[in-house]
Design a protein around this motif. Structure first.
Motif, PDB file in Angstrom:
ATOM      1  N   ALA A  87       0.587  -1.167  -0.071  1.00 43.14           N
ATOM      2  CA  ALA A  87      -0.001  -0.094   0.016  1.00 43.14           C
ATOM      3  C   ALA A  87       0.709   1.383  -0.052  1.00 43.14           C
ATOM      4  O   ALA A  87       0.348   2.350  -0.550  1.00 43.14           O
ATOM      5  CB  ALA A  87      -0.857  -0.169   1.180  1.00 43.14           C
ATOM      6  N   ARG A  88       2.061   1.109   0.454  1.00 40.08           N
ATOM      7  CA  ARG A  88       2.689   2.457   0.553  1.00 40.08           C
ATOM      8  C   ARG A  88       2.997   3.018  -0.629  1.00 40.08           C
ATOM      9  O   ARG A  88       2.750   4.452  -0.528  1.00 40.08           O
ATOM     10  CB  ARG A  88       4.156   2.130   1.167  1.00 40.08           C
ATOM     11  CG  ARG A  88       4.450   1.628   2.517  1.00 40.08           C
ATOM     12  CD  ARG A  88       5.641   1.440   3.231  1.00 40.08           C
ATOM     13  NE  ARG A  88       5.355   0.594   4.539  1.00 40.08           N
ATOM     14  CZ  ARG A  88       5.100   1.152   5.748  1.00 40.08           C
ATOM     15  NH1 ARG A  88       5.084   2.676   5.791  1.00 40.08           N
ATOM     16  NH2 ARG A  88       5.129   0.417   6.651  1.00 40.08           N
ATOM     17  N   PRO A  89       3.699   2.692  -1.877  1.00 43.85           N
ATOM     18  CA  PRO A  89       3.538   3.373  -3.034  1.00 43.85           C
ATOM     19  C   PRO A  89       2.162   4.038  -3.691  1.00 43.85           C
ATOM     20  O   PRO A  89       2.074   5.175  -4.110  1.00 43.85           O
ATOM     21  CB  PRO A  89       4.132   2.493  -3.994  1.00 43.85           C
ATOM     22  CG  PRO A  89       4.011   1.182  -3.356  1.00 43.85           C
ATOM     23  CD  PRO A  89       4.014   1.181  -1.995  1.00 43.85           C
ATOM     24  N   VAL A  90       1.112   3.080  -3.360  1.00 42.90           N
ATOM     25  CA  VAL A  90      -0.004   3.856  -3.674  1.00 42.90           C
ATOM     26  C   VAL A  90      -0.584   5.044  -2.784  1.00 42.90           C
ATOM     27  O   VAL A  90      -0.759   6.038  -3.539  1.00 42.90           O
ATOM     28  CB  VAL A  90      -1.163   2.484  -3.597  1.00 42.90           C
ATOM     29  CG1 VAL A  90      -2.518   3.251  -3.944  1.00 42.90           C
ATOM     30  CG2 VAL A  90      -0.805   1.410  -4.687  1.00 42.90           C
ATOM     31  N   LEU A  91      -0.280   4.795  -1.771  1.00 40.02           N
ATOM     32  CA  LEU A  91      -0.600   6.031  -0.689  1.00 40.02           C
ATOM     33  C   LEU A  91       0.252   7.171  -1.018  1.00 40.02           C
ATOM     34  O   LEU A  91      -0.146   8.262  -1.184  1.00 40.02           O
ATOM     35  CB  LEU A  91      -0.502   5.674   0.560  1.00 40.02           C
ATOM     36  CG  LEU A  91      -1.809   4.523   1.295  1.00 40.02           C
ATOM     37  CD1 LEU A  91      -1.392   4.026   2.450  1.00 40.02           C
ATOM     38  CD2 LEU A  91      -3.151   5.623   1.047  1.00 40.02           C
ATOM     39  N   ARG A  92       1.219   6.955  -1.232  1.00 34.35           N
ATOM     40  CA  ARG A  92       2.472   8.051  -1.562  1.00 34.35           C
ATOM     41  C   ARG A  92       1.976   8.748  -2.702  1.00 34.35           C
ATOM     42  O   ARG A  92       2.194   9.829  -2.978  1.00 34.35           O
ATOM     43  CB  ARG A  92       3.709   7.316  -1.696  1.00 34.35           C
ATOM     44  CG  ARG A  92       4.727   8.333  -1.828  1.00 34.35           C
ATOM     45  CD  ARG A  92       6.197   7.625  -1.767  1.00 34.35           C
ATOM     46  NE  ARG A  92       7.343   8.825  -1.339  1.00 34.35           N
ATOM     47  CZ  ARG A  92       7.471   9.652  -0.456  1.00 34.35           C
ATOM     48  NH1 ARG A  92       6.591   9.345   0.763  1.00 34.35           N
ATOM     49  NH2 ARG A  92       8.277  10.489  -0.480  1.00 34.35           N
ATOM     50  N   ALA A  93       1.547   7.852  -3.800  1.00 36.76           N
ATOM     51  CA  ALA A  93       0.978   8.659  -4.818  1.00 36.76           C
ATOM     52  C   ALA A  93      -0.119   9.378  -4.917  1.00 36.76           C
ATOM     53  O   ALA A  93      -0.717  10.245  -6.049  1.00 36.76           O
ATOM     54  CB  ALA A  93       1.003   7.481  -6.207  1.00 36.76           C
ATOM     55  N   TYR A  94      -0.997   9.147  -4.124  1.00 40.53           N
ATOM     56  CA  TYR A  94      -2.417   9.685  -3.840  1.00 40.53           C
ATOM     57  C   TYR A  94      -2.221  11.169  -3.919  1.00 40.53           C
ATOM     58  O   TYR A  94      -3.250  11.930  -4.662  1.00 40.53           O
ATOM     59  CB  TYR A  94      -3.013   9.124  -2.433  1.00 40.53           C
ATOM     60  CG  TYR A  94      -4.387   9.616  -2.543  1.00 40.53           C
ATOM     61  CD1 TYR A  94      -5.359   8.968  -3.171  1.00 40.53           C
ATOM     62  CD2 TYR A  94      -4.845  10.832  -1.675  1.00 40.53           C
ATOM     63  CE1 TYR A  94      -6.848   9.381  -3.056  1.00 40.53           C
ATOM     64  CE2 TYR A  94      -6.257  11.171  -1.571  1.00 40.53           C
ATOM     65  CZ  TYR A  94      -7.043  10.335  -2.114  1.00 40.53           C
ATOM     66  OH  TYR A  94      -8.285  10.801  -2.157  1.00 40.53           O
ATOM     67  N   PRO A  95      -1.670  12.027  -3.133  1.00 40.59           N
ATOM     68  CA  PRO A  95      -1.761  13.523  -3.188  1.00 40.59           C
ATOM     69  C   PRO A  95      -1.595  14.026  -4.631  1.00 40.59           C
ATOM     70  O   PRO A  95      -2.321  14.860  -5.251  1.00 40.59           O
ATOM     71  CB  PRO A  95      -0.492  14.038  -2.456  1.00 40.59           C
ATOM     72  CG  PRO A  95      -0.117  12.712  -1.538  1.00 40.59           C
ATOM     73  CD  PRO A  95      -0.605  11.410  -2.146  1.00 40.59           C
ATOM     74  N   ALA A  96      -0.761  13.398  -5.577  1.00 37.98           N
ATOM     75  CA  ALA A  96      -0.521  13.837  -6.848  1.00 37.98           C
ATOM     76  C   ALA A  96      -1.811  13.393  -7.825  1.00 37.98           C
ATOM     77  O   ALA A  96      -2.184  14.308  -8.612  1.00 37.98           O
ATOM     78  CB  ALA A  96       0.555  13.678  -7.383  1.00 37.98           C
ATOM     79  N   ALA A  97      -2.190  12.321  -7.397  1.00 34.88           N
ATOM     80  CA  ALA A  97      -3.207  11.509  -8.389  1.00 34.88           C
ATOM     81  C   ALA A  97      -4.979  12.260  -7.867  1.00 34.88           C
ATOM     82  O   ALA A  97      -5.547  12.332  -8.745  1.00 34.88           O
ATOM     83  CB  ALA A  97      -3.420  10.288  -8.105  1.00 34.88           C
TER      84      ALA A  97
END
Length: 135
Positions: A87-97
């Motif tokens: 989940a870490r990389p998905v959550l990390r990408a969330y603000p930009a997405a």
């Protein structure tokens, strides 16, 4: 707010990236519908349970599948819950997405600044599901 977004979506008025997710309630057995905003990362679609302990995420976990709709388009999907590490990389990408989601989550106190580091730290507390189409 969820009721308003749901009503507008059912009328066919798209609101940004919002979709409707319908999942069988884990206790009631009754279909429950809530607005969600999937993100796409590396060709996969994900849903993030933005609030720890959210009911839709618990229902998705229990049901294992549901219906994702937008306007008249409906997709039957399977929920694959990611491990904390996945989940870490998905959550990390969330603000930009999903900048609108960041603003909402900041307003309600889930995050304060909405940085990628802050979102990554939610791993293990907020559910993250990969969506797979059911044929």
């Amino acid at each position: 707010m969820n009721a308003l977004v749901t009503a507008l979506q059912r009328l066919g008025l798209p609101l940004g990236e919002m979709h409707l997710l319908t999942v069988t309630g884990r206790k009631s057995g009754v279909p429950r519908t809530t607005p969600v905003a999937p993100i796409t990362l590396d060709g996969n679609r994900y849903l993030i349970g933005g609030f720890p302990g959210s009911h839709w995420a618990a229902n998705a976990r229990a049901a294992g599948q549901g219906i994702l709709s937008r306007g008249r388009r409906k997709e039957h999907v399977r929920f694959v819950e990611l491990s904390t590490q996945q989940a870490r990389p998905v959550l990390r990408a969330y603000p930009a997405a999903m900048p609108a989601g960041v603003a909402m989550m900041s307003r309600v106190g889930v995050v304060s600044e909405g940085t990628p580091d802050e979102y990554e730290a939610l791993a293990g507390r907020c559910a993250v599901f990969r969506l797979e189409l059911l044929h």
